[in-house]
Motif scaffolding. Structure first.
Motif, mmCIF file in Angstrom:
data_model
loop_
_atom_site.group_PDB
_atom_site.id
_atom_site.type_symbol
_atom_site.label_atom_id
_atom_site.label_comp_id
_atom_site.label_asym_id
_atom_site.label_seq_id
_atom_site.Cartn_x
_atom_site.Cartn_y
_atom_site.Cartn_z
ATOM 1 N N THR A 136 -16.160 34.574 28.614
ATOM 2 C CA THR A 136 -16.821 35.826 28.220
ATOM 3 C C THR A 136 -16.230 36.302 26.897
ATOM 4 O O THR A 136 -15.320 35.678 26.363
ATOM 5 C CB THR A 136 -16.613 36.933 29.271
ATOM 6 N N MET A 137 -16.742 37.412 26.402
ATOM 7 C CA MET A 137 -16.244 37.979 25.148
ATOM 8 C C MET A 137 -14.776 38.383 25.276
ATOM 9 O O MET A 137 -14.057 38.469 24.289
ATOM 10 C CB MET A 137 -17.061 39.220 24.779
ATOM 11 N N ARG A 217 -27.179 40.702 32.143
ATOM 12 C CA ARG A 217 -26.986 40.953 30.714
ATOM 13 C C ARG A 217 -25.524 41.247 30.367
ATOM 14 O O ARG A 217 -25.044 40.915 29.278
ATOM 15 C CB ARG A 217 -27.848 42.140 30.294
ATOM 16 N N PRO A 220 -21.868 38.125 30.081
ATOM 17 C CA PRO A 220 -21.178 37.522 28.923
ATOM 18 C C PRO A 220 -20.183 38.479 28.248
ATOM 19 O O PRO A 220 -19.327 38.046 27.502
ATOM 20 C CB PRO A 220 -22.315 37.180 27.951
ATOM 21 N N TYR A 221 -20.318 39.774 28.515
ATOM 22 C CA TYR A 221 -19.400 40.750 27.927
ATOM 23 C C TYR A 221 -18.170 40.980 28.805
ATOM 24 O O TYR A 221 -17.347 41.839 28.510
ATOM 25 C CB TYR A 221 -20.135 42.064 27.645
ATOM 26 N N TYR A 241 -26.334 29.801 31.330
ATOM 27 C CA TYR A 241 -25.211 30.136 30.450
ATOM 28 C C TYR A 241 -24.932 28.966 29.506
ATOM 29 O O TYR A 241 -24.848 29.132 28.296
ATOM 30 C CB TYR A 241 -23.992 30.379 31.330
ATOM 31 N N GLY A 245 -26.218 28.829 25.491
ATOM 32 C CA GLY A 245 -25.108 28.623 24.559
ATOM 33 C C GLY A 245 -25.315 27.391 23.698
ATOM 34 O O GLY A 245 -25.229 27.450 22.466
ATOM 35 N N THR A 276 -14.238 29.846 17.046
ATOM 36 C CA THR A 276 -14.988 30.804 17.850
ATOM 37 C C THR A 276 -15.622 30.133 19.056
ATOM 38 O O THR A 276 -15.551 30.628 20.179
ATOM 39 C CB THR A 276 -16.118 31.438 16.997
ATOM 40 N N LEU A 277 -16.249 28.984 18.818
ATOM 41 C CA LEU A 277 -16.944 28.308 19.902
ATOM 42 C C LEU A 277 -15.942 27.738 20.916
ATOM 43 O O LEU A 277 -16.222 27.665 22.100
ATOM 44 C CB LEU A 277 -17.868 27.218 19.354
ATOM 45 N N ASP A 279 -13.240 29.190 21.715
ATOM 46 C CA ASP A 279 -12.934 30.386 22.486
ATOM 47 C C ASP A 279 -13.910 30.570 23.631
ATOM 48 O O ASP A 279 -13.581 31.078 24.689
ATOM 49 C CB ASP A 279 -13.131 31.591 21.545
ATOM 50 N N PHE A 280 -15.148 30.180 23.385
ATOM 51 C CA PHE A 280 -16.226 30.364 24.352
ATOM 52 C C PHE A 280 -16.355 29.110 25.198
ATOM 53 O O PHE A 280 -17.429 28.578 25.397
ATOM 54 C CB PHE A 280 -17.527 30.653 23.591
#
Lengths: 342, 342
Positions: A136-137, A217, A220-221, A241, A245, A276-277, A279-280
């Motif tokens: 998630t973020m 919604r 992901p946060y 997900y 992505g 960044t990716l 991280d996800f």
């Protein structure tokens, strides 16, 4: 050797088996002295793969298994008929208490069936949920259940919430993790029949930190730490997900290749984008546990590389050290006694 | 004026009402001579907003409505008690055949309830599904149902598939659209009780181009044109789609702001990135229709801007011209007669 965690690893399961699986095992024992890996699969093949690496030889042992369960095989039939498959042999090691845990990148269906049939559920656990971590973020959330337990009952969801909270707190290290139920609106009266029945049960449960409904919604946060849902919905969430992505990332990358200007820009942003990716990506946490069984069963991605396999093996140490199964047993038995008193 | 489509527009519903709604109506009538918009809401307010624009005055009419239904209000109660709300007044125009269609960016719940209660279902239609378009790598797919029809039956899913196919073919212009049912695996024997019951019914239906199960992972790649599911799953898909998309985009943008190098790169890729993300946006197609009603009811995003409102109004012309409701009626009645003969 006071406290060794023995992990049975299905070396033949997964898109990149056996090479990435064996490599992951080697990485794990090179990092940790408190792990022993039992690699199941073709002895000849595994010996030749292992010969490529340097590692403490007493920490990896090959257990010969001549058959392989393919992803497309009907799970129940495969488990029953392929007794000498790498998957069944590894699961039997857990059943016979010769291993604490099982790790496989093989057929999800066969792992789910084998977990229930061979390893077996902890007394009082009604269903064993598969609980992957979603990036998630803000970190990761546990999605429980993504398994084969379709058409679950409300009492199952309550157990999922309890087991998920224990895992999130003691394996992932999230203090007093929040729990939310996947719903189509934030209000308590929203939902389908299952959610409406489960909501008040979750709300009344003292063992968990329930904060109400969570809309897809917000997932992901990082809106909640433990995301409770039945398996059909969980499977849709997990796969969508991944799908959104990967599609969006691909689209953005392609979009950047459209002009010279953006190509130069793409070169400049590439390292930042990669970080960044990365991280996800939840593979750094290891695979998805199948909770509530007499031993730990971990499912890694089918396309798992050595890194995810290694992290999945190391994750088993925390699971054992934190006595997760004993904690699950306590919570489940406690609630059964409370029910009897009512 | 041979063929005018009259659209009742709830001018007070939505995050940016009334300004963006009014602006969208103005854009629509400035583009098309064959549209008349009836704007419902506070006459004084709407007059003052309209005064800012130039447009053919005979194509927009204000219908005064003194109340507004807020997003947080319980839908059934709101529809019953606020008879003079912009939403109820606009829906009544469709009911009384003074308008062909209804467009609103207001409360989804109130639109779903109002659609069923005020506008009413076409004879033989069991449930009215909400069917938004999802952007994909290759175009758009119709997701049906995302509405309030939780705990649907298999017969509902079959009707959704038929209605969705008609809409996709005749409004979006996709010839012989493919239909898939959302499932947790590609094989026919997979799924929960509802999917297992619906699958053979879809397979046997001659009115649709059914291609089997679709896994959530494939949806963003445009695997099927009409994605059939019950409303709870549909709602999760719709909201997760938006959530993952927005979270990932935000993360990538933030990631690019991390160093001077990537900041310069970000400036260079910005136009390409913007075009790419615009591609991944379905608002150009208009809002989501609530199908199977005696008139067209369209729900736009709550945060719709004038562009989406304008496209939603224009979409109503195609819907009327293509005689979508007559086509739905034919297919539904035909299958009812077939059932009687069986």
């Amino acid at each position: 050797m006071p406290d060794i965690t023995v992990v049975a690893v299905d070396a033949m399961g997964g898109d990149h088996a056996p090479v990435e699986i064996v490599k992951g095992a080697v990485e794990a024992v090179n990092q940790r002295k408190d792990i022993k890996v039992l690699l199941t699969g073709s002895e000849v093949l595994l010996k030749s793969v292992l010969a490529e690496y340097t590692y403490p030889e007493n920490q990896i042992e090959i257990i010969d298994a001549k058959e392989v369960i393919e992803t497309a095989e009907p799970p129940v039939k495969a488990i029953r008929s392929k007794k000498d498959s790498s998957l069944v042999v590894a699961m039997n090691l857990v059943k016979k208490k010769q291993a604490d845990a099982f790790v496989s990148a093989g057929s999800t269906g066969a792992i789910l069936v084998g977990g229930q049939v061979i390893v077996g559920r902890i007394k009082g656990v009604e269903r064993a949920p598969l609980a992957p971590l979603l990036p998630t973020m803000t970190g990761v959330s546990l999605l429980i259940d993504c398994g084969a337990n379709v058409d679950a009952r409300a009492s199952h969801l309550l157990q999922f919430a309890k087991m998920g909270s224990i895992y999130m707190e003691h394996v992932i290290g999230k203090k007093n993790p929040t729990v939310g139920i996947v719903n189509i609106g934030a209000e308590e009266e929203k939902g389908n029949a299952l959610v409406k029945e489960a909501y008040p049960m979750l709300k009344a449960c003292k063992d968990i930190n329930f904060i109400g409904s969570v809309e897809a919604r917000e997932i992901p946060y990082g809106a909640v730490d433990v995301i409770v849902c039945e398996a059909f919905v969980g499977n849709v969430i997990l796969k969508l997900y991944e799908g959104v992505g990967s599609a969006l990332t691909k689209k953005i990358k392609n979009g950047m290749m459209g002009s010279l200007r953006s190509k130069i820009g793409a070169l400049l942003v590439k390292p930042a984008l990669k970080a960044t990716l990365k991280d996800f990506d939840s593979s750094g946490y290891g695979g998805a546990p199948l909770l509530g069984l007499n031993g730990l069963v971990v499912k890694t991605h089918g396309n798992a590389t050595s890194k995810e396999v290694c992290n999945s093996i190391i994750q088993c140490v925390t699971f054992k050290r934190q006595r997760i199964n004993e904690k699950i047993q306590e919570v489940i038995q406690l609630s059964q006694e409370e029910n009897k008193e009512d």
